[in-house]
Scaffold this motif. Sequence first.
Motif, PDB file in Angstrom:
ATOM      1  N   VAL A   1      19.060  -1.095  29.721  1.00  0.00           N
ATOM      2  CA  VAL A   1      19.607   0.109  29.041  1.00  0.00           C
ATOM      3  C   VAL A   1      20.280  -0.681  27.581  1.00  0.00           C
ATOM      4  N   ALA A   2      20.856   0.184  26.836  1.00  0.00           N
ATOM      5  CA  ALA A   2      21.052  -0.625  25.526  1.00  0.00           C
ATOM      6  C   ALA A   2      22.913   0.258  25.561  1.00  0.00           C
ATOM      7  N   VAL A   3      23.889  -0.465  25.770  1.00  0.00           N
ATOM      8  CA  VAL A   3      25.485  -0.183  26.191  1.00  0.00           C
ATOM      9  C   VAL A   3      25.862   0.242  24.554  1.00  0.00           C
ATOM     10  N   VAL A   4      26.831   1.341  24.478  1.00  0.00           N
ATOM     11  CA  VAL A   4      27.132   0.959  23.454  1.00  0.00           C
ATOM     12  C   VAL A   4      28.840   2.227  23.760  1.00  0.00           C
TER      13      VAL A   4
ATOM     14  N   ALA B   1      15.451   0.123  23.760  1.00  0.00           N
ATOM     15  CA  ALA B   1      16.255   0.403  24.871  1.00  0.00           C
ATOM     16  C   ALA B   1      15.195   1.507  25.226  1.00  0.00           C
ATOM     17  N   ARG B   2      14.803   1.795  26.845  1.00  0.00           N
ATOM     18  CA  ARG B   2      14.327   2.671  27.691  1.00  0.00           C
ATOM     19  C   ARG B   2      15.735   3.715  27.153  1.00  0.00           C
ATOM     20  N   THR B   3      16.591   3.601  27.453  1.00  0.00           N
ATOM     21  CA  THR B   3      18.187   4.222  27.601  1.00  0.00           C
ATOM     22  C   THR B   3      19.142   3.975  26.900  1.00  0.00           C
ATOM     23  N   TYR B   4      20.233   5.105  26.678  1.00  0.00           N
ATOM     24  CA  TYR B   4      21.347   4.926  25.800  1.00  0.00           C
ATOM     25  C   TYR B   4      22.486   5.085  26.879  1.00  0.00           C
ATOM     26  N   LEU B   5      23.718   3.807  27.460  1.00  0.00           N
ATOM     27  CA  LEU B   5      24.977   4.061  28.066  1.00  0.00           C
ATOM     28  C   LEU B   5      25.679   4.271  27.106  1.00  0.00           C
ATOM     29  N   ILE B   6      26.382   5.510  27.067  1.00  0.00           N
ATOM     30  CA  ILE B   6      27.630   5.992  26.149  1.00  0.00           C
ATOM     31  C   ILE B   6      28.734   5.665  27.044  1.00  0.00           C
ATOM     32  N   LEU B   7      29.477   5.203  26.710  1.00  0.00           N
ATOM     33  CA  LEU B   7      30.980   4.728  27.192  1.00  0.00           C
ATOM     34  C   LEU B   7      31.826   4.983  26.756  1.00  0.00           C
ATOM     35  N   ASN B   8      33.640   5.919  27.449  1.00  0.00           N
ATOM     36  CA  ASN B   8      34.124   5.523  26.792  1.00  0.00           C
ATOM     37  C   ASN B   8      35.040   3.807  26.628  1.00  0.00           C
ATOM     38  N   PRO B   9      36.189   3.555  26.441  1.00  0.00           N
ATOM     39  CA  PRO B   9      37.114   2.038  26.475  1.00  0.00           C
ATOM     40  C   PRO B   9      37.692   2.390  27.360  1.00  0.00           C
ATOM     41  N   ASP B  10      38.266   3.315  27.681  1.00  0.00           N
ATOM     42  CA  ASP B  10      39.110   3.588  28.994  1.00  0.00           C
ATOM     43  C   ASP B  10      38.556   4.214  30.148  1.00  0.00           C
TER      44      ASP B  10
END
Length: 299
Positions: free
Chosen positions: A5-8, A81-90
């Motif tokens: 996972v690549a977290v962004v 990475a196999r996947t990208y985890l897109i996250l809001n900062p809140d």
Amino acid sequence: MVLDVAVVVVTYNSADHVAGLLDSIPSAMADLTFSVVVVDNGSSDDTCTMLERRTDCTLARSSNLGYASGVNRGIASSPPARTYLILNPDATLDPDSVPVLLEVVGRAGVGVVAPRVREADGSLSPTLRRKPSLARAGGLSFTGIAAFAERIEDPGEYELEHEVDWAVGAILLIDADCYRAVGGLDESYFLYSEETDFSLRARDLGWSTVYTPRAGGMHVGGGSGESATTHTMKIINRVRIYRRRAGTPLAWAYFVITVGNELRRAVLGHRRSWSTLAALMRPGRRPEVLGASEHLLPD
């Protein structure tokens, strides 16, 4: 080595929230391999100062070119990475939640996975959506009738794992092959509708968006601020995405319905809708960053 996972995370004046998100990531990953890139879109608060003191993420500074641009830059700055985890900062993640998301996205044809999201008070956050349509342009979600409601309110729909048209992008896991096939997030939206557009374009190419209640997280909402301008962006982009998918003739009908809905909301006391109504009728009053100020019907 290709990570799991690549977290962004894309921040904008997010000093009050992003630390909680970053603190929640390790336990959410369990034994997965991962990286974390935070793209800051020109914060004027202490966001960058706080991030520079941390050792659990890489900070990429940027001017504010929009949320989609920040996500795309974060992915480009991440290791393979196999996947990208897109996250809001809140947002924050529940322990052991990401392996569940990874299991679902690993199924054939699944391109995007959304977890169950709760509000800060623990109540369900209704993050699932149906695709835009003329019938759903009139703001009639309160009826609960699927033909008129883009937002899915039925609690039963959040108890079962199933395919959806799209989901709010506070917490989304995207298959890397799907991301590349779609060509990333469309940066012309600047803010709002980019996750709608991505899921619908992914489906056009055979990739589904799946909701699973077996993984969870929390989303405070409005962590980067809400204003008349951001409301206007949201409404203008809804018209744009409908036009791009349904064509100009039907988009005119969608536009007229949208104007009527914003007028109704304004009369009922929603002050932000007055500014949005003015921007709909006078293209020159639309936010320049959208690039939609030349024609009455946003393109």
